[in-house]
Write a protein that holds these residues in place. Structure first.
Motif, short mmCIF file in Angstrom:
data_model
loop_
_atom_site.label_atom_id
_atom_site.label_comp_id
_atom_site.label_asym_id
_atom_site.label_seq_id
_atom_site.Cartn_x
_atom_site.Cartn_y
_atom_site.Cartn_z
N LYS A 2 27.83 33.45 33.04
CA LYS A 2 27.74 34.23 31.80
C LYS A 2 27.17 33.38 30.67
CE LYS A 2 31.45 37.51 32.68
NZ LYS A 2 32.73 38.05 32.18
N ARG A 3 27.55 32.12 30.65
CA ARG A 3 27.05 31.23 29.60
C ARG A 3 25.54 31.05 29.74
NH1 ARG A 3 29.32 25.20 28.16
NH2 ARG A 3 27.97 24.88 26.38
N PHE A 4 25.05 30.89 30.96
CA PHE A 4 23.62 30.76 31.20
C PHE A 4 22.89 32.02 30.77
CE2 PHE A 4 19.98 31.62 33.96
CZ PHE A 4 19.16 30.56 33.59
N PHE A 6 23.80 34.23 28.54
CA PHE A 6 23.81 34.32 27.09
C PHE A 6 22.77 33.38 26.47
CE2 PHE A 6 25.30 32.80 22.96
CZ PHE A 6 25.31 34.00 22.27
N LEU A 7 22.70 32.16 26.97
CA LEU A 7 21.73 31.20 26.45
C LEU A 7 20.30 31.66 26.71
CD1 LEU A 7 23.44 27.83 27.37
CD2 LEU A 7 23.21 28.84 25.10
#
Length: 42
Positions: A2-4, A6-7
Motif C-alpha cells: 500500500k505504501r508503494f 501511495f508513493l
C-alpha cells in the motif's frame, strides 16, 4: 504494498499536475495514473 502504491500515485500526480492546464485535464490525468497503478498491482 500500500505504501508503494501511495508513493507511486503521489509521484504520478505530481508529474501530471505540472503538465495539466485545466481541471478536466487534471481529472483525465488522475484517471490514467490510477489505471497505471491498477495494472502494476495485477
Amino acid at each position: 504494498m500500500k505504501r508503494f502504491a501511495f508513493l507511486a500515485l503521489a509521484l504520478i500526480a505530481a508529474m501530471q499536475l505540472t503538465a495539466c492546464n485545466t481541471m478536466q485535464g487534471l481529472g483525465k490525468d488522475i484517471k490514467k495514473g490510477g489505471e497505471a497503478i491498477e495494472r502494476a498491482a495485477n
